[in-house]
Motif scaffolding. Structure first.
Motif, PDB file in Angstrom:
ATOM      1  N   GLN A  15       0.902  -1.165  -0.092  1.00  0.00           N
ATOM      2  CA  GLN A  15      -0.070  -0.129  -0.209  1.00  0.00           C
ATOM      3  C   GLN A  15       1.017   1.217  -0.192  1.00  0.00           C
ATOM      4  O   GLN A  15       1.768   1.350   0.447  1.00  0.00           O
ATOM      5  CB  GLN A  15      -0.859   0.097   1.335  1.00  0.00           C
ATOM      6  CG  GLN A  15      -1.873  -1.056   1.302  1.00  0.00           C
ATOM      7  CD  GLN A  15      -2.835  -0.845   0.072  1.00  0.00           C
ATOM      8  OE1 GLN A  15      -3.556   0.225  -0.088  1.00  0.00           O
ATOM      9  NE2 GLN A  15      -3.360  -1.889  -0.393  1.00  0.00           N
ATOM     10  N   ILE A  22      -2.946   7.830   6.435  1.00  0.00           N
ATOM     11  CA  ILE A  22      -4.389   8.218   6.009  1.00  0.00           C
ATOM     12  C   ILE A  22      -5.138   8.811   7.198  1.00  0.00           C
ATOM     13  O   ILE A  22      -6.038   9.604   6.923  1.00  0.00           O
ATOM     14  CB  ILE A  22      -4.935   6.610   6.064  1.00  0.00           C
ATOM     15  CG1 ILE A  22      -4.464   5.928   4.514  1.00  0.00           C
ATOM     16  CG2 ILE A  22      -6.436   6.442   5.787  1.00  0.00           C
ATOM     17  CD1 ILE A  22      -4.760   4.470   4.412  1.00  0.00           C
ATOM     18  N   THR A  52      -7.452   5.773  -2.260  1.00  0.00           N
ATOM     19  CA  THR A  52      -7.381   5.116  -1.104  1.00  0.00           C
ATOM     20  C   THR A  52      -8.690   5.645  -0.144  1.00  0.00           C
ATOM     21  O   THR A  52      -9.337   4.885   0.423  1.00  0.00           O
ATOM     22  CB  THR A  52      -6.205   6.139  -0.303  1.00  0.00           C
ATOM     23  OG1 THR A  52      -5.195   5.673  -1.020  1.00  0.00           O
ATOM     24  CG2 THR A  52      -6.458   5.453   1.096  1.00  0.00           C
TER      25      THR A  52
END
Length: 57
Positions: A15, A22, A52
């Motif tokens: 990722q 995030i 995302t």
């Protein structure tokens, strides 16, 4: 691939954003920072940011 999965390995590319980054991005967006400013600040491509955000809901 099934054997690798049983061993706890994950196939594919890692990722681009970890959970900590995030969370910071979400906080910035909720504070009213634009997506383009978030992309510049966190050095993330806009497409990665959008993908995302779609993945996490």
């Amino acid at each position: 691939m099934a054997a690798a999965k049983r061993r706890g390995k994950r196939a594919g590319q890692p990722q681009a954003l970890d959970q900590e980054k995030i969370d910071q991005i979400i906080e910035a967006l909720e504070a009213g920072v634009s997506k383009s400013a978030v992309c510049r600040t966190f050095s993330v491509a806009r497409s990665t940011l959008i993908d995302t955000l779609a993945r996490i809901g």
